[in-house]
Scaffold this motif. Structure first.
Motif, mmCIF file in Angstrom:
data_model
loop_
_atom_site.group_PDB
_atom_site.id
_atom_site.type_symbol
_atom_site.label_atom_id
_atom_site.label_comp_id
_atom_site.label_asym_id
_atom_site.label_seq_id
_atom_site.Cartn_x
_atom_site.Cartn_y
_atom_site.Cartn_z
ATOM 1 N N GLY B 175 0.823 -1.205 0.000
ATOM 2 C CA GLY B 175 0.000 0.000 0.000
ATOM 3 C C GLY B 175 0.860 1.260 0.000
ATOM 4 N N SER B 176 1.943 1.240 0.763
ATOM 5 C CA SER B 176 2.801 2.419 0.855
ATOM 6 C C SER B 176 3.467 2.731 -0.487
ATOM 7 C CB SER B 176 3.890 2.207 1.916
ATOM 8 O OG SER B 176 3.307 1.955 3.169
ATOM 9 N N VAL B 177 4.037 1.717 -1.147
ATOM 10 C CA VAL B 177 4.721 2.024 -2.413
ATOM 11 C C VAL B 177 3.703 2.457 -3.477
ATOM 12 C CG1 VAL B 177 6.797 0.635 -2.040
ATOM 13 C CG2 VAL B 177 4.823 -0.417 -3.146
ATOM 14 N N ILE B 178 2.499 1.869 -3.439
ATOM 15 C CA ILE B 178 1.465 2.300 -4.387
ATOM 16 C C ILE B 178 1.102 3.763 -4.123
ATOM 17 C CG2 ILE B 178 -0.988 2.049 -4.983
ATOM 18 C CD1 ILE B 178 -0.603 -0.990 -4.631
ATOM 19 N N ALA B 179 0.907 4.100 -2.846
ATOM 20 C CA ALA B 179 0.533 5.470 -2.509
ATOM 21 C C ALA B 179 1.619 6.453 -2.924
ATOM 22 C CB ALA B 179 0.273 5.575 -1.002
ATOM 23 N N VAL B 180 2.875 6.093 -2.643
ATOM 24 C CA VAL B 180 3.967 7.006 -2.975
ATOM 25 C C VAL B 180 4.064 7.183 -4.494
ATOM 26 C CG1 VAL B 180 6.469 7.329 -2.927
ATOM 27 C CG2 VAL B 180 5.284 6.591 -0.879
ATOM 28 N N HIS B 181 3.858 6.109 -5.237
ATOM 29 C CA HIS B 181 3.961 6.263 -6.680
ATOM 30 C C HIS B 181 2.797 7.064 -7.251
ATOM 31 C CE1 HIS B 181 5.363 5.474 -10.700
ATOM 32 N NE2 HIS B 181 6.483 5.182 -10.117
ATOM 33 N N THR B 244 7.768 0.389 -15.119
ATOM 34 C CA THR B 244 9.211 0.281 -15.321
ATOM 35 C C THR B 244 10.012 0.991 -14.243
ATOM 36 O OG1 THR B 244 9.388 2.288 -16.644
ATOM 37 C CG2 THR B 244 8.837 0.263 -17.821
ATOM 38 N N ASP B 245 9.332 1.502 -13.218
ATOM 39 C CA ASP B 245 10.062 2.230 -12.181
ATOM 40 C C ASP B 245 10.784 1.283 -11.232
ATOM 41 O OD1 ASP B 245 10.529 4.715 -10.397
ATOM 42 O OD2 ASP B 245 9.718 3.186 -9.061
ATOM 43 N N MET B 246 11.980 1.696 -10.832
ATOM 44 C CA MET B 246 12.675 0.902 -9.837
ATOM 45 C C MET B 246 12.973 1.717 -8.580
ATOM 46 S SD MET B 246 16.072 -1.426 -10.257
ATOM 47 C CE MET B 246 17.378 -0.712 -9.289
ATOM 48 N N ALA B 247 13.112 3.025 -8.733
ATOM 49 C CA ALA B 247 13.589 3.855 -7.616
ATOM 50 C C ALA B 247 12.670 3.773 -6.400
ATOM 51 C CB ALA B 247 13.747 5.300 -8.073
ATOM 52 N N VAL B 248 11.360 3.928 -6.604
ATOM 53 C CA VAL B 248 10.437 3.972 -5.465
ATOM 54 C C VAL B 248 10.542 2.684 -4.643
ATOM 55 C CG1 VAL B 248 8.010 3.975 -4.790
ATOM 56 C CG2 VAL B 248 8.802 5.575 -6.524
ATOM 57 N N VAL B 249 10.399 1.555 -5.336
ATOM 58 C CA VAL B 249 10.380 0.288 -4.612
ATOM 59 C C VAL B 249 11.758 -0.025 -4.034
ATOM 60 C CG1 VAL B 249 10.079 -2.179 -4.865
ATOM 61 C CG2 VAL B 249 8.449 -0.624 -5.896
ATOM 62 N N TYR B 250 12.793 0.207 -4.820
ATOM 63 C CA TYR B 250 14.123 -0.161 -4.333
ATOM 64 C C TYR B 250 14.496 0.645 -3.093
ATOM 65 C CZ TYR B 250 18.804 -1.951 -4.324
ATOM 66 O OH TYR B 250 19.947 -2.599 -3.948
ATOM 67 N N ILE B 251 14.254 1.965 -3.139
ATOM 68 C CA ILE B 251 14.664 2.811 -2.016
ATOM 69 C C ILE B 251 13.776 2.583 -0.787
ATOM 70 C CG2 ILE B 251 14.783 5.210 -1.216
ATOM 71 C CD1 ILE B 251 15.909 5.961 -3.925
ATOM 72 N N LEU B 252 12.465 2.426 -1.002
ATOM 73 C CA LEU B 252 11.577 2.307 0.157
ATOM 74 C C LEU B 252 11.632 0.923 0.801
ATOM 75 C CD1 LEU B 252 8.351 4.305 -0.782
ATOM 76 C CD2 LEU B 252 10.248 5.009 0.674
ATOM 77 N N THR B 253 11.522 -0.133 -0.007
ATOM 78 C CA THR B 253 11.425 -1.463 0.599
ATOM 79 C C THR B 253 12.473 -2.443 0.101
ATOM 80 O OG1 THR B 253 9.971 -2.311 -1.117
ATOM 81 C CG2 THR B 253 8.912 -1.228 0.744
ATOM 82 N N ASN B 254 13.178 -2.087 -0.959
ATOM 83 C CA ASN B 254 14.126 -3.006 -1.584
ATOM 84 C C ASN B 254 13.444 -4.335 -1.935
ATOM 85 O OD1 ASN B 254 16.365 -4.225 -2.550
ATOM 86 N ND2 ASN B 254 17.496 -4.284 -0.623
ATOM 87 N N GLY B 255 12.173 -4.259 -2.324
ATOM 88 C CA GLY B 255 11.458 -5.471 -2.720
ATOM 89 C C GLY B 255 10.896 -6.249 -1.542
#
Lengths: 291, 311
Positions: B175-181, B244-255
Motif C-alpha cells: 500500500g505504501s509504495v502504491i501510494a507514494v507512486h 518500469t520504475d525501480m527507484a520507489v520500490v528499491y529505495i523504500l522497501t528493496n522489494g
C-alpha cells in the motif's frame, strides 16, 4: 446576482477540492523542511508534536552535511554530468527537432514518432546490457588510457543522452512547429541561406523553448537512479540521487536532519524552475503530437 | 533549381547542396538518429541476445541456451510474484491517479485567488527529484518516529504498543509504495489533463449551453469524449512510468519485506538477478518481460495521438 453567487460557489468548490490535495501532496516536503532544521534530540522526542519545533531550530544538520559527508562532491558530480549531458543533448536535438518540424515530409513524421517512442524504453530495460558494454569499454580505457570508465561519472555522461535526446528532440519539434514559417520565408527571400536562417532567425526566437529543454533535461539527469546506482560504487564518484541514499541512509546511523537538508538543497531550485517553465513544457510536449 | 545551382561558381557547391531541404533535413536529423540507434537500439538488441544466453555480469556473451532463461523464470515463484506485484502496483496506482488528477484538473481550470501557490504545491512531487524526495518518505515511514503513526496514535486510531510498520508489513508495504507512486504521478497527469481541458474550444461550451446540456450531462457527452484522447495519453505515460520504475520500490522497501517479498517488482527482481547475483542472461530475460507492456502502450499512443489531432 445569480451569476455572482454561482461564481462564489464554483470558487469555493475549487478550494474544497484543490486545498486538501495540495496539503497531502506537499506534506512530505513540509516534514522534510521542519526535520532539516530540528535538533536531533527534538525529532527523536515523541512526547511533543512532530509538526513543529519544540527546541529551537538549528543549522547543525547542514553543518554536519557539509563538513562530515561527501555531499559537496555529489553536488559537483551531478552538476558536471548535468551540464555536459545537456550540451550533448542540445547539439544533437536542436537540429533534429528543427528538421523534423520543418524540412521533412511524411517520412520525417514517422522518424519523429519513432524517436519519441524510444523515450518510452526505460533504463530498467537497458541497464543490464549497458552495464556490460561499460565494463567492456572499461577494459579498453584502463589498458589504453589508464582511466577507469566504469565507476566514473563519465560512464553516466555517455549513457544519459539515451533518454535526454529523444525527450528533447520531441519537445523541440513541438516548439519549432509553433514558430511562424513566414519569418523564415522572409529571410530566405532576402537571400539568406537556409543554414544562415536557422542560426540567425530561428534559434534566437527559440531561446525560451531551448531553455525549457535545458531545465527539463537537467532535471531528468538529477532524477536518474538506476544507471547511477549500477555503474558507480565509490562514494567519491556518486551523484546526488544515489549518494544521499547509499551513504547517509544505508550508513550505520541515518542522520535524518542532514538527509533532509541534502534532499532539499537541489529540490527547491529545481522545483521553482520547473514550475516557471511548466506551461512551455506542456505546450511543447503535447504540441508535437496534437498539432 | 538544379540548373541554377550548377551555374553558380564551384566553391559554393557544398552550400548549395545544403540549400535543398531534403539534404539539409537528413544532415540535421542523422546525428540524433545514429546516436539513439547506438544507445537505445543497440543495448535493446543486446538485451534480447543476452536473454538467450547464460552470460554472467559484465560480459557481452555467454553460452546459447535458447529459451532456457525464459522457461526457468516462467516457472519461478519469485518471478510470478514479481509480475503480479508489478500488475497491482501499476493498476491500483494509476486508477488513483486518474480519479485524483481528473478532479484536480477540473478544479484548477477555473480562476481563483491563490491558484498559483496551490498549483505549485500540487506540482512539487513531480518537480522535485524523486530519489531525494523518497528520503522524506523513508523518514515519514520510519519504524519508530513515523509522523503518521504519531498522528494516528494521538487520534487513537493506532496502537501505541505495536504501531503499523509501513514498510515492514507485507500489505502495508505494498500500500505504501502504491501510494507514494500515485503521489508522484498525480501532478504529471493533472497538468496533462489540464492542457487537454484548456484545448477544448470555448465554442463547444457555448454550443452545449445552447443545446441545454449542463452539469453531469455536459460532462458525460461533451467534455469527457473530447478529453478522452489526451487523458489516455496521460494514462499510457503513467503506465510506463510505473511498470518500469525501480527507484520507489528499491529505495523504500528493496522489494521486501522478507520473507514474502511483498513488493518485489519485475524491475527489482531483474536488478537482483542480473547485478546482485550476476546472472546477466537471466536478468535480461526478466527485464524483457516489460516489453509487451511497452508495446501495448506504444500502439495505444500511436492510435490516440492521431485521434487527439482531430480535436
Amino acid at each position: 446576482m445569480d451569476a455572482v453567487l454561482r461564481g462564489f460557489r464554483e470558487k469555493g468548490l475549487s478550494y474544497l477540492i484543490v486545498g486538501p490535495f495540495a496539503i497531502v501532496l506537499a506534506f512530505p516536503f513540509y516534514v522534510m523542511v521542519i526535520t532539516a532544521f530540528k535538533q536531533q534530540r527534538d525529532f527523536y522526542d515523541l512526547s511533543h508534536t512532530p509538526y513543529w519545533f519544540h527546541k529551537g531550530p538549528t543549522l547543525s544538520n547542514a553543518r554536519f552535511l557539509f563538513n562530515e559527508t561527501q555531499y559537496t562532491t555529489w553536488l559537483r558530480n551531478t552538476a558536471i554530468i548535468g551540464v555536459v549531458v545537456v550540451l550533448i543533448t542540445l547539439v544533437l536535438a536542436v537540429p533534429a527537432g528543427y528538421a523534423l518540424a520543418r524540412l521533412s515530409g511524411k517520412l520525417g513524421q514517422s522518424v519523429g514518432v519513432g524517436i519519441f517512442l524510444t523515450y518510452l524504453v526505460p533504463p530498467t530495460l537497458l541497464f543490464l546490457p549497458l552495464f556490460s558494454v561499460i565494463t567492456q569499454l572499461d577494459r579498453q580505457t584502463s589498458s589504453l588510457l589508464h582511466f577507469h570508465l566504469r565507476g566514473s561519472i563519465w560512464s553516466l555522461v555517455l549513457v544519459y543522452p539515451s533518454f535526454t535526446v529523444p525527450f528533447a528532440t520531441w519537445l523541440l519539434m513541438g516548439f519549432f512547429k509553433t514558430i511562424p514559417r513566414e519569418l523564415e520565408d522572409a529571410a530566405l527571400i532576402d537571400g539568406a541561406s537556409r543554414l544562415g536562417t536557422l542560426v540567425r532567425i530561428v534559434f534566437p526566437i527559440s531561446v525560451p523553448g531551448i531553455l525549457t529543454v535545458v531545465i527539463f533535461s537537467f532535471s531528468l539527469v538529477v532524477n536518474e537512479f538506476v544507471y547511477a546506482f549500477t555503474f558507480i560504487s565509490a562514494s567519491a564518484h556518486r551523484t546526488l540521487s544515489t549518494g544521499v541514499y547509499t551513504d547517509l541512509i544505508r550508513g550505520d546511523l541515518p542522520q535524518w536532519g542532514a538527509i533532509m537538508v541534502a534532499s532539499l538543497i537541489p529540490s527547491i531550485p529545481l522545483a521553482l524552475l520547473y514550475n516557471t517553465f511548466l506551461d512551455r513544457f506542456i505546450a511543447g510536449f503535447t504540441g508535437g503530437a496534437f498539432r | 533549381m538544379e540548373a541554377l545551382a550548377a551555374a553558380r561558381p564551384r566553391g559554393r557547391r557544398w552550400t548549395n547542396v545544403l540549400e535543398r531541404p531534403s539534404v539539409l533535413a537528413s544532415v540535421l536529423i542523422s546525428p540524433a538518429v545514429v546516436f539513439i540507434l547506438a544507445l537505445v537500439g543497440g543495448p535493446l538488441a543486446l538485451a534480447v541476445y543476452l536473454s538467450f544466453t547464460n552470460a554472467i555480469g559484465g560480459s557481452l556473451h555467454g553460452k546459447w541456451i535458447g529459451l532456457g532463461n525464459f522457461r526457468h523464470e516462467w516457472t519461478n515463484p519469485a518471478f510470478k510474484d514479481a509480475v503480479w506485484h508489478t500488475f497491482l502496483f501499476t493498476v491500483i496506482s494509476q486508477a488513483v491517479v486518474l480519479v485524483v488528477a481528473g478532479l484536480l484538473a477540473h478544479a484548477l481550470l477555473k480562476k481563483f485567488p491563490g491558484k498559483w501557490l496551490l498549483r505549485f504545491l500540487i506540482l512539487l512531487p513531480w518537480a522535485a527529484p524523486l530519489p531525494l524526495s523518497l528520503m522524506g518518505w523513508t523518514w515519514i515511514f520510519d519504524t519508530t518516529y513515523s509522523i503518521i503513526n504519531w498522528t494516528l496514535q494521538h487520534l487513537h486510531l493506532a496502537s501505541t504498543v505495536s504501531p503499523p510498520q509501513w514498510l515492514a508489513q507485507p500489505r502495508l508495504a505494498m500500500g505504501s509504495v502504491i501510494a507514494v507512486h500515485a503521489w508522484r504521478i498525480i501532478p504529471f497527469a493533472t497538468v496533462i489533463f489540464l492542457a487537454g481541458l484548456a484545448s477544448i474550444p470555448k465554442e463547444v461550451d457555448d454550443a452545449a449551453a445552447i443545446d441545454g446540456a449542463t452539469g453531469f450531462r455536459k460532462f458525460w457527452s461533451v467534455s469527457l469524449p473530447l478529453q478522452l484522447p489526451i487523458a489516455t495519453v496521460a494514462l499510457l505515460f503513467g503506465i510506463v512510468f510505473t511498470a518500469t520504475d525501480m527507484a520507489v520500490v528499491y529505495i523504500l522497501t528493496n522489494g521486501g519485506p522478507p520473507p514474502s517479498n511483498a513488493t518485489e517488482m519485475v524491475t527489482t527482481w531483474a536488478y537482483k538477478t542480473g547485478i546482485e547475483s550476476g546472472s546477466l542472461g537471466a536478468g535480461a530475460a526478466i527485464s524483457l518481460f516489460l516489453l509487451p507492456v511497452l508495446a501495448v502502450v506504444a500502439i495505444g499512443m500511436l492510435i490516440f495521438a492521431r485521434r487527439a489531432e482531430v480535436t
